[in-house]
Design a protein around this motif. Structure first.
Motif, PDB file in Angstrom:
ATOM      1  N   LEU A 127     -13.972  80.431 110.620  1.00  0.00           N
ATOM      2  CA  LEU A 127     -15.047  79.549 110.169  1.00  0.00           C
ATOM      3  C   LEU A 127     -15.254  79.733 108.678  1.00  0.00           C
ATOM      4  CD1 LEU A 127     -17.575  80.304 113.050  1.00  0.00           C
ATOM      5  CD2 LEU A 127     -16.128  78.275 112.832  1.00  0.00           C
ATOM      6  N   LEU A 128     -15.365  78.623 107.948  1.00  0.00           N
ATOM      7  CA  LEU A 128     -15.572  78.677 106.504  1.00  0.00           C
ATOM      8  C   LEU A 128     -17.058  78.591 106.170  1.00  0.00           C
ATOM      9  CD1 LEU A 128     -12.743  76.288 105.227  1.00  0.00           C
ATOM     10  CD2 LEU A 128     -12.660  78.779 105.527  1.00  0.00           C
ATOM     11  N   TYR A 129     -17.487  79.413 105.218  1.00  0.00           N
ATOM     12  CA  TYR A 129     -18.871  79.444 104.764  1.00  0.00           C
ATOM     13  C   TYR A 129     -18.922  79.176 103.250  1.00  0.00           C
ATOM     14  CZ  TYR A 129     -20.739  81.493 109.100  1.00  0.00           C
ATOM     15  OH  TYR A 129     -21.145  81.714 110.390  1.00  0.00           O
TER      16      TYR A 129
ATOM     17  N   GLY B 148     -16.812  82.003 101.698  1.00  0.00           N
ATOM     18  CA  GLY B 148     -16.649  83.121 102.612  1.00  0.00           C
ATOM     19  C   GLY B 148     -16.075  82.614 103.917  1.00  0.00           C
ATOM     20  N   PHE B 149     -15.740  83.535 104.816  1.00  0.00           N
ATOM     21  CA  PHE B 149     -15.182  83.122 106.096  1.00  0.00           C
ATOM     22  C   PHE B 149     -15.446  84.190 107.144  1.00  0.00           C
ATOM     23  CE2 PHE B 149     -11.726  85.516 104.125  1.00  0.00           C
ATOM     24  CZ  PHE B 149     -11.280  86.314 105.174  1.00  0.00           C
ATOM     25  N   ALA B 150     -15.315  83.783 108.401  1.00  0.00           N
ATOM     26  CA  ALA B 150     -15.402  84.705 109.527  1.00  0.00           C
ATOM     27  C   ALA B 150     -14.272  84.385 110.488  1.00  0.00           C
ATOM     28  CB  ALA B 150     -16.750  84.566 110.233  1.00  0.00           C
ATOM     29  N   ALA B 151     -13.390  85.356 110.712  1.00  0.00           N
ATOM     30  CA  ALA B 151     -12.233  85.170 111.591  1.00  0.00           C
ATOM     31  C   ALA B 151     -12.453  85.943 112.887  1.00  0.00           C
ATOM     32  CB  ALA B 151     -10.962  85.651 110.896  1.00  0.00           C
ATOM     33  N   CYS B 152     -12.204  85.281 114.025  1.00  0.00           N
ATOM     34  CA  CYS B 152     -12.474  85.905 115.327  1.00  0.00           C
ATOM     35  C   CYS B 152     -11.749  85.127 116.430  1.00  0.00           C
ATOM     36  CB  CYS B 152     -13.972  85.946 115.602  1.00  0.00           C
ATOM     37  SG  CYS B 152     -14.804  84.349 115.441  1.00  0.00           S
TER      38      CYS B 152
ATOM     39  N   ILE C 100     -20.707  81.477 117.333  1.00  0.00           N
ATOM     40  CA  ILE C 100     -21.187  81.499 115.949  1.00  0.00           C
ATOM     41  C   ILE C 100     -21.366  80.081 115.422  1.00  0.00           C
ATOM     42  CG2 ILE C 100     -20.607  82.187 113.592  1.00  0.00           C
ATOM     43  CD1 ILE C 100     -19.068  84.562 114.829  1.00  0.00           C
ATOM     44  N   LEU C 101     -20.416  79.204 115.716  1.00  0.00           N
ATOM     45  CA  LEU C 101     -20.475  77.830 115.224  1.00  0.00           C
ATOM     46  C   LEU C 101     -21.749  77.125 115.667  1.00  0.00           C
ATOM     47  CD1 LEU C 101     -18.937  75.502 113.777  1.00  0.00           C
ATOM     48  CD2 LEU C 101     -17.974  74.925 116.013  1.00  0.00           C
ATOM     49  N   ASN C 102     -22.210  77.432 116.858  1.00  0.00           N
ATOM     50  CA  ASN C 102     -23.384  76.750 117.399  1.00  0.00           C
ATOM     51  C   ASN C 102     -24.699  77.474 117.125  1.00  0.00           C
ATOM     52  OD1 ASN C 102     -22.512  74.297 119.187  1.00  0.00           O
ATOM     53  ND2 ASN C 102     -20.994  75.882 119.575  1.00  0.00           N
TER      54      ASN C 102
END
Length: 318
Positions: free
Chosen positions: A33-35, A178-182, A190-192
């Motif tokens: 997910l990109l932040y 930033g990003f979160a990889a999972c 997380i997306l919701n």
């Protein structure tokens, strides 16, 4: 600059999707997910995962974005437990005191003001033993550590034991975001739930394209990473200490001494940032050396010469 809206409304383009895929692949995860910033990533991930009755275990020197996210999570019903810096015995003690309920361990991999490493192998072992999630902030580890540049966990061979890896695109990538990889289930959660993603404007396309270009360039020519570690080896020998990362603190204590030293060095053509509260605890103000592949050997020689001249080298500790 592309559509200027939330990623969930109109902000996500094929360029964003390509970067998400590339970062997920880099981190050996299925989703990314990109932040808009690393701060937003930590805020969004932690507040999404730490619901009511969740126990959070956070290193005392974690970044302010992690601290702030933990404070919000506490307001939402989570319990926050701060363990002594890199002290896995203390972490284990706290985990044993709270055997039930969801557990989330959070640590930076390379600490931004210390330059030292988290004991990730030991933390991963505790994560399994106590059935916890492990979240790492690889902001200062990305493109510096690991075979493909995925960070310290990859270098230690435990990337698959990290449940969610947060990173920033404003350090070694030299852009913004930033990003979160999972894995997919965690990504969907997380997306919701992540307000700092849902209600933030997506990164502009030129920034996203810039990061993709960095990844392509480094894949074609890894010499920048080699050059950086060559600088680190040289600086280690000159300082007479074994450095763990390109971040090297010179702790001077009080603010006035630190800012004066920073200004003196700046007058001599050397830019060492003076860190003071709230970035570091009171009484631990410091200059921070941050090596870059863009530095030249002559830059390092100039740095060493001036540090010796000002009597700052004996202050450096690892």
């Amino acid at each position: 600059s592309g559509p200027r809206g939330s990623p969930l409304i109109c902000g996500t383009t094929s360029i964003h999707a390509e970067l998400s895929d590339r970062l997920a692949e880099l981190c050996s995860k299925q989703r990314c997910l990109l932040y808009p910033s690393g701060y937003a990533a930590n805020l969004g991930v932690i507040t999404s995962l730490a619901q009511s009755a969740t126990h959070i275990f956070s290193d005392e020197l974690n970044h302010a974005s992690i601290v702030d996210a933990c404070r919000i999570a506490r307001q939402n019903g989570a319990e926050v437990h701060v363990y002594r810096h890199c002290d896995t015995d203390h972490l284990q003690e706290l985990l044993k005191k709270h055997p039930t309920g969801p557990k989330l361990i959070i640590t930076e991999s390379v600490f931004s003001t210390q330059g030292d490493h988290a004991p990730l192998t030991s933390i991963a072992s505790l994560k399994h033993r106590h059935h916890a999630w492990l979240m790492t902030d690889e902001g200062h580890g990305m493109l510096v550590f690991g075979q493909s540049g995925a960070g310290l966990a990859q270098q230690l061979g435990i990337a698959d034991q990290v449940d969610v890896q947060v990173g920033t695109l404003s350090k070694a990538f030299a852009f913004q975001g930033g990003f979160a990889a999972c894995n997919p289930p965690m990504s969907d959660l997380i997306l919701n739930q992540s307000r700092s993603l849902i209600f933030s404007t997506a990164a502009p396309i030129p920034m996203v394209a810039g990061v993709l270009t960095v990844l392509r360039l480094l894949q074609a020519d890894p010499s920048a990473k080699t050059r950086l570690w060559s600088h680190l080896e040289y600086l280690s020998k000159q300082l007479g200490v074994e450095l763990q990362s390109p971040i090297v603190p010179i702790v001077l204590g009080d603010e006035q001494t630190t800012l004066q030293a920073s200004q003196t060095l700046l007058d001599r053509g050397i830019h060492l940032i003076g860190l003071r509260p709230p970035t570091v605890p009171a009484g631990t103000c410091r200059l921070r050396i941050t090596l870059s592949a863009a530095h030249k050997k002559s830059d390092l020689v100039q740095l060493i010469t001036n540090l010796k001249d000002l009597g700052l080298i004996p202050v450096i500790r690892t």
